[in-house]
Design a protein around this motif. Structure first.
Motif, mmCIF file in Angstrom:
data_model
loop_
_atom_site.group_PDB
_atom_site.id
_atom_site.type_symbol
_atom_site.label_atom_id
_atom_site.label_comp_id
_atom_site.label_asym_id
_atom_site.label_seq_id
_atom_site.Cartn_x
_atom_site.Cartn_y
_atom_site.Cartn_z
ATOM 1 N N VAL A 26 10.603 -15.545 -31.821
ATOM 2 C CA VAL A 26 10.880 -14.803 -33.055
ATOM 3 C C VAL A 26 9.844 -15.152 -34.122
ATOM 4 N N LEU A 27 9.526 -16.426 -34.265
ATOM 5 C CA LEU A 27 8.566 -16.853 -35.285
ATOM 6 C C LEU A 27 7.166 -16.323 -34.993
ATOM 7 N N LEU A 28 6.804 -16.261 -33.731
ATOM 8 C CA LEU A 28 5.492 -15.694 -33.402
ATOM 9 C C LEU A 28 5.469 -14.200 -33.690
ATOM 10 N N ALA A 29 6.564 -13.504 -33.391
ATOM 11 C CA ALA A 29 6.642 -12.078 -33.713
ATOM 12 C C ALA A 29 6.490 -11.865 -35.216
ATOM 13 N N ARG A 30 7.134 -12.715 -36.010
ATOM 14 C CA ARG A 30 7.005 -12.613 -37.474
ATOM 15 C C ARG A 30 5.551 -12.789 -37.896
ATOM 16 N N ALA A 31 4.851 -13.759 -37.288
ATOM 17 C CA ALA A 31 3.454 -13.993 -37.630
ATOM 18 C C ALA A 31 2.584 -12.795 -37.254
ATOM 19 N N LEU A 32 2.836 -12.193 -36.101
ATOM 20 C CA LEU A 32 2.041 -11.044 -35.676
ATOM 21 C C LEU A 32 2.259 -9.846 -36.596
ATOM 22 N N VAL A 33 3.494 -9.712 -37.101
ATOM 23 C CA VAL A 33 3.816 -8.588 -37.987
ATOM 24 C C VAL A 33 3.056 -8.694 -39.313
ATOM 25 N N GLN A 34 2.608 -9.879 -39.669
ATOM 26 C CA GLN A 34 1.775 -10.026 -40.868
ATOM 27 C C GLN A 34 0.433 -9.313 -40.721
ATOM 28 N N GLU A 35 0.060 -8.967 -39.501
ATOM 29 C CA GLU A 35 -1.239 -8.367 -39.206
ATOM 30 C C GLU A 35 -2.390 -9.216 -39.762
ATOM 31 N N PRO A 36 -2.393 -10.506 -39.422
ATOM 32 C CA PRO A 36 -3.443 -11.378 -39.942
ATOM 33 C C PRO A 36 -4.744 -11.173 -39.165
ATOM 34 N N ALA A 37 -5.818 -11.656 -39.737
ATOM 35 C CA ALA A 37 -7.080 -11.742 -38.992
ATOM 36 C C ALA A 37 -7.161 -13.078 -38.273
ATOM 37 N N ILE A 38 -6.472 -14.082 -38.834
ATOM 38 C CA ILE A 38 -6.502 -15.445 -38.297
ATOM 39 C C ILE A 38 -5.077 -15.895 -38.039
ATOM 40 N N LEU A 39 -4.855 -16.457 -36.850
ATOM 41 C CA LEU A 39 -3.534 -16.930 -36.462
ATOM 42 C C LEU A 39 -3.621 -18.425 -36.183
ATOM 43 N N VAL A 40 -2.738 -19.194 -36.831
ATOM 44 C CA VAL A 40 -2.715 -20.647 -36.700
ATOM 45 C C VAL A 40 -1.383 -21.040 -36.070
ATOM 46 N N LEU A 41 -1.437 -21.762 -34.950
ATOM 47 C CA LEU A 41 -0.231 -22.071 -34.193
ATOM 48 C C LEU A 41 -0.169 -23.559 -33.883
ATOM 49 N N ASP A 42 0.960 -24.167 -34.206
ATOM 50 C CA ASP A 42 1.156 -25.589 -33.930
ATOM 51 C C ASP A 42 2.182 -25.733 -32.815
ATOM 52 N N GLU A 43 1.716 -26.102 -31.650
ATOM 53 C CA GLU A 43 2.578 -26.278 -30.475
ATOM 54 C C GLU A 43 3.442 -25.043 -30.206
ATOM 55 N N PRO A 44 2.817 -23.871 -30.007
ATOM 56 C CA PRO A 44 3.610 -22.647 -29.839
ATOM 57 C C PRO A 44 4.421 -22.599 -28.555
ATOM 58 N N THR A 45 4.057 -23.405 -27.549
ATOM 59 C CA THR A 45 4.779 -23.350 -26.270
ATOM 60 C C THR A 45 5.975 -24.298 -26.219
ATOM 61 N N ASN A 46 6.220 -25.057 -27.288
ATOM 62 C CA ASN A 46 7.400 -25.935 -27.313
ATOM 63 C C ASN A 46 8.673 -25.141 -27.025
ATOM 64 N N HIS A 47 9.510 -25.653 -26.152
ATOM 65 C CA HIS A 47 10.817 -25.084 -25.811
ATOM 66 C C HIS A 47 10.736 -23.824 -24.955
ATOM 67 N N LEU A 48 9.532 -23.351 -24.632
ATOM 68 C CA LEU A 48 9.433 -22.136 -23.836
ATOM 69 C C LEU A 48 9.469 -22.461 -22.347
ATOM 70 N N ASP A 49 10.124 -21.590 -21.576
ATOM 71 C CA ASP A 49 10.072 -21.752 -20.129
ATOM 72 C C ASP A 49 8.684 -21.337 -19.639
ATOM 73 N N VAL A 50 8.413 -21.589 -18.363
ATOM 74 C CA VAL A 50 7.068 -21.377 -17.826
ATOM 75 C C VAL A 50 6.617 -19.930 -17.986
ATOM 76 N N ARG A 51 7.506 -19.004 -17.680
ATOM 77 C CA ARG A 51 7.132 -17.590 -17.792
ATOM 78 C C ARG A 51 6.680 -17.246 -19.204
ATOM 79 N N HIS A 52 7.452 -17.668 -20.202
ATOM 80 C CA HIS A 52 7.111 -17.296 -21.569
ATOM 81 C C HIS A 52 5.919 -18.091 -22.097
ATOM 82 N N GLN A 53 5.676 -19.299 -21.584
ATOM 83 C CA GLN A 53 4.443 -20.007 -21.927
ATOM 84 C C GLN A 53 3.231 -19.195 -21.488
#
Length: 257
Positions: A147-174
């Motif tokens: 959900v938080l990544l979707a929110r970031a993408l909706v900002q339509e940024p030119a630059i995306l900064v992610l801190d440990e985005p794969t935390n808590h994700l299963d293998v498929r979603h990683q």
């Protein structure tokens, strides 16, 4: 849009957390920051999304000092997904994602049809459309990260900064998340703990230790057996992925080896 950390230093309570860090992230590149716990990775990211003011040095976007932009303009250019991702109010998933449009709106301006469609596409890309009416406090940790990544993408940024985005994700979603980053066309600076994921997802990798940049380069240049032992204190064999050719690390659990 190019991102440059130019001589970045952060000193807090007399302790140097980041020391003279210079790193380039080319337009459309995915650059990873790796290093042991406490090496300054998250602190460096906080300077990029302006949650922290560096003690010295500059964050530059296309050569311009990011701190000279208004907060609104900065949020239009840079979107961040932080490590904790705290969500304390039980908004619905679709309400949280819509908040990504805030830097582009004035007052209580309603979302346009295009913006509503943008939110729907982001939910589809992150496989969370079925959660749209759910309260975020009812979600698992992995669902919240998406959900938080979707929110970031909706900002339509030119630059995306992610801190440990794969935390808590299963293998498929990683795998899907990192594939999304590679194909997004955005300039991405991402902190990852998993060196094998970093090797697969990143065009270049910067290695931090004690707040300093040890080295930076392609995964093949950076992820050597000697560096992994020197920086992380573990023995590993480097092999090529049989499908992609990316370097992959096989760790030894025997400290005597």
């Amino acid at each position: 849009m190019e991102l440059r950390l130019d001589g970045l230093s952060v000193v807090t309570d007399g302790r140097s957390l980041v020391r003279d860090l210079s790193l380039d992230v080319g337009s459309g590149q995915v650059v990873g920051l790796v290093g042991p716990n406490g090496s300054g990775k998250s602190t460096a990211l906080r300077c990029v999304y302006r949650a922290l003011r560096p003690s010295s040095g500059t964050v530059r976007v296309d050569g311009k000092d990011l701190s000279r932009l208004t907060v609104r303009r900065s949020a239009q250019v840079v979107a961040a997904m932080t490590q904790d991702g705290a969500l304390e109010l039980d908004f619905t998933v679709e309400e949280v994602i819509a908040l990504g449009r805030t830097p582009h709106l004035r007052g209580n301006q309603a979302l346009s049809r295009r913006e509503r469609e943008l939110c729907e596409r982001a939910m589809d890309r992150l496989d969370i459309r079925h959660l749209a009416r759910r309260g975020v406090l009812t979600l698992s940790g992995g669902e919240r990260r998406r959900v938080l990544l979707a929110r970031a993408l909706v900002q339509e940024p030119a630059i995306l900064v992610l801190d440990e985005p794969t935390n808590h994700l299963d293998v498929r979603h990683q795998v899907e998340l990192l594939s999304l980053l590679r194909g997004s066309g955005l300039t991405v600076l991402v902190v990852l703990h998993d060196l094998n994921l970093a090797a697969s997802a990143c065009d270049r990798i910067g290695v931090l230790r004690d707040g300093r940049l040890v080295t930076a380069g392609t995964p093949e240049e950076v992820l050597t057996e000697d560096l992994v032992h020197d920086v992380f204190g573990v023995r590993a064999s480097v092999v090529s992925h049989p499908l992609t050719g990316d370097p992959q690390l096989l760790y030894s659990l025997d400290p005597s080896l």
